[in-house]
Design a protein around this motif. Structure first.
Motif, PDB file in Angstrom:
ATOM      1  N   PHE A 273       0.907  -1.166   0.107  1.00 40.11           N
ATOM      2  CA  PHE A 273      -0.067  -0.007  -0.023  1.00 40.11           C
ATOM      3  C   PHE A 273       0.813   1.181  -0.014  1.00 40.11           C
ATOM      4  CE2 PHE A 273      -3.626   2.376   0.241  1.00 40.11           C
ATOM      5  CZ  PHE A 273      -3.555   3.455   1.368  1.00 40.11           C
ATOM      6  N   LYS A 274       0.462   2.246  -0.975  1.00 39.74           N
ATOM      7  CA  LYS A 274       1.226   3.291  -1.045  1.00 39.74           C
ATOM      8  C   LYS A 274       0.998   4.241   0.186  1.00 39.74           C
ATOM      9  CE  LYS A 274       2.203   5.723  -5.039  1.00 39.74           C
ATOM     10  NZ  LYS A 274       1.679   6.415  -6.242  1.00 39.74           N
ATOM     11  N   GLN A 275       2.039   4.833   0.870  1.00 43.32           N
ATOM     12  CA  GLN A 275       1.809   5.576   2.068  1.00 43.32           C
ATOM     13  C   GLN A 275       1.094   7.014   1.754  1.00 43.32           C
ATOM     14  OE1 GLN A 275       2.215   5.627   5.148  1.00 43.32           O
ATOM     15  NE2 GLN A 275       3.682   4.068   5.776  1.00 43.32           N
ATOM     16  N   ASP A 276       0.075   7.256   2.416  1.00 45.85           N
ATOM     17  CA  ASP A 276      -0.368   8.579   2.283  1.00 45.85           C
ATOM     18  C   ASP A 276       0.625   9.696   2.311  1.00 45.85           C
ATOM     19  OD1 ASP A 276      -1.731  10.973   3.182  1.00 45.85           O
ATOM     20  OD2 ASP A 276      -3.571   9.852   2.905  1.00 45.85           O
ATOM     21  N   ALA A 277       0.562  10.521   1.249  1.00 51.30           N
ATOM     22  CA  ALA A 277       1.633  11.602   0.930  1.00 51.30           C
ATOM     23  C   ALA A 277       1.704  12.452   2.301  1.00 51.30           C
ATOM     24  CB  ALA A 277       1.143  12.267  -0.108  1.00 51.30           C
ATOM     25  N   ASN A 278       0.526  12.631   3.181  1.00 51.96           N
ATOM     26  CA  ASN A 278       0.665  13.450   4.170  1.00 51.96           C
ATOM     27  C   ASN A 278       0.949  12.753   5.486  1.00 51.96           C
ATOM     28  OD1 ASN A 278      -0.360  15.825   2.601  1.00 51.96           O
ATOM     29  ND2 ASN A 278      -2.150  14.681   2.579  1.00 51.96           N
ATOM     30  N   GLY A 279       1.242  11.453   5.404  1.00 57.80           N
ATOM     31  CA  GLY A 279       1.779  10.650   6.693  1.00 57.80           C
ATOM     32  C   GLY A 279       0.611   9.977   7.124  1.00 57.80           C
ATOM     33  N   PRO A 280       0.887   9.013   8.172  1.00 53.52           N
ATOM     34  CA  PRO A 280      -0.078   7.839   8.302  1.00 53.52           C
ATOM     35  C   PRO A 280      -1.338   8.444   8.866  1.00 53.52           C
ATOM     36  CG  PRO A 280       1.845   8.139   9.690  1.00 53.52           C
ATOM     37  CD  PRO A 280       2.078   9.070   8.694  1.00 53.52           C
ATOM     38  N   LEU A 281      -2.536   7.943   8.593  1.00 57.17           N
ATOM     39  CA  LEU A 281      -3.765   8.525   9.258  1.00 57.17           C
ATOM     40  C   LEU A 281      -3.857   7.712  10.381  1.00 57.17           C
ATOM     41  CD1 LEU A 281      -5.829   8.418   6.149  1.00 57.17           C
ATOM     42  CD2 LEU A 281      -4.914  10.361   6.905  1.00 57.17           C
ATOM     43  N   VAL A 282      -3.326   6.542  10.727  1.00 52.84           N
ATOM     44  CA  VAL A 282      -3.745   5.790  11.925  1.00 52.84           C
ATOM     45  C   VAL A 282      -2.467   5.613  12.775  1.00 52.84           C
ATOM     46  CG1 VAL A 282      -4.807   3.828  13.241  1.00 52.84           C
ATOM     47  CG2 VAL A 282      -5.780   4.758  11.127  1.00 52.84           C
ATOM     48  N   GLY A 283      -2.113   5.909  14.061  1.00 50.12           N
ATOM     49  CA  GLY A 283      -0.975   5.857  14.694  1.00 50.12           C
ATOM     50  C   GLY A 283      -1.467   4.569  15.873  1.00 50.12           C
ATOM     51  N   ILE A 284      -0.539   3.495  15.794  1.00 49.54           N
ATOM     52  CA  ILE A 284      -0.848   2.455  16.631  1.00 49.54           C
ATOM     53  C   ILE A 284       0.328   2.436  17.589  1.00 49.54           C
ATOM     54  CG2 ILE A 284      -1.011  -0.066  17.177  1.00 49.54           C
ATOM     55  CD1 ILE A 284      -2.037  -0.345  13.952  1.00 49.54           C
TER      56      ILE A 284
END
Ligand code: RP5
Length: 189
Positions: free
Chosen positions: A15-26
Motif C-alpha cells: 500500500f502506498k503511504q499517504d503523502a501526508n503521513g499515516p492516518l492511524v497511529g498504533i
C-alpha cells in the motif's frame, strides 16, 4: 538482559503511504504487546490503510508519550489505537494529551491479573477524557473501528467496509448451510 523479540511475521505492505503521513497511529506499551497489536495493523491493511506502529510506554517513556500524543494531530494522524497490559495507563494518558479519538486495547500481558487490570484501567476513564475501549486483546476490532472513523470522510474505505460486512454475512450463511446439512431441524431458512 535478554532482549524480547517477537516471532510475528511482519508483512510488508504494497500500500502506498499517504503523502501526508499515516492516518492511524498504533502505539503499545511494550514489544511484548506486538503479537496482539499487530492484529490492528493487519486489519487496517485489509482496508488499504497503512498505519504507523511503534512502542510508547506510559511508565518507562513518559516524555515520549507526551510528545507522541501532542504531535499526532499536526502530523496528520486522525485516530490513535493504544494498547497496553497490566497497569495500562497508555491509552488514557494519550487521550489526556490530544483531541484525536483514542481507541484503547486492553492486552492480557504476562504481568496481568487475567486481563482485568488492563481492562479496567482503560475502560474506567474519568469524565472529560474518553477512550473507546474494545475487548480484551481486541486489537482487530480496534483496527476496524479506526477504519470506520476514517470512512466518514473516505468513500474508498467505506466501500471496503461494506464489502467486509458482506463477507462476514457470507461466512455465517455458509455455516448455516453446514449445520443444516448435519441434519439439525431448521425451518427458518
Ligand atoms: C505494560 O506492561 C505493557 O504494555 C505490557 O503489556 C506489559 C508488560 O511489559 P513488558 O514487561 O513485557 O515490557 O506496560
Amino acid at each position: 538482559m535478554a532482549k524480547q523479540t517477537s516471532n510475528i511475521k511482519h508483512q510488508t505492505s504494497n500500500f502506498k503511504q499517504d503523502a501526508n503521513g499515516p492516518l492511524v497511529g498504533i502505539v503499545m506499551g511494550s514489544e511484548s504487546d506486538l503479537e496482539i497489536m499487530n492484529g490492528a495493523a493487519e486489519m487496517l491493511r485489509q482496508f488499504e490503510v497503512e498505519p504507523e506502529l511503534t512502542i510508547v510506554s506510559a511508565h518507562r517513556t513518559p516524555e515520549r508519550l507526551r510528545e507522541y500524543a501532542q504531535k499526532a494531530k499536526e502530523r496528520g494522524v486522525k485516530v490513535i489505537i493504544a494498547g497496553a497490559g497490566g497497569a495500562a495507563h497508555l491509552p488514557g494518558m494519550i487521550a489526556a494529551n490530544t483531541i484525536l479519538p483514542v481507541i484503547g486495547v486492553p492486552v492480557k500481558s504476562s504481568n496481568s491479573i487475567d486481563g482485568w487490570d488492563s481492562m479496567l484501567s482503560i475502560l474506567q476513564m474519568p469524565y472529560g477524557v474518553p477512550v473507546a475501549t474494545v475487548a480484551l486483546n481486541g486489537a482487530k476490532n480496534a483496527g476496524i473501528l479506526a477504519a470506520q472513523i476514517l470512512a466518514l470522510h473516505d468513500t474508498s474505505i467505506a466501500g471496503k467496509l461494506e464489502a467486509f460486512k458482506e463477507y462476514q454475512d457470507d461466512i455465517v450463511m455458509e455455516s448455516v448451510k453446514n449445520v443444516k446439512n448435519l441434519g439439525y431441524r431448521n425451518e427458518f431458512d
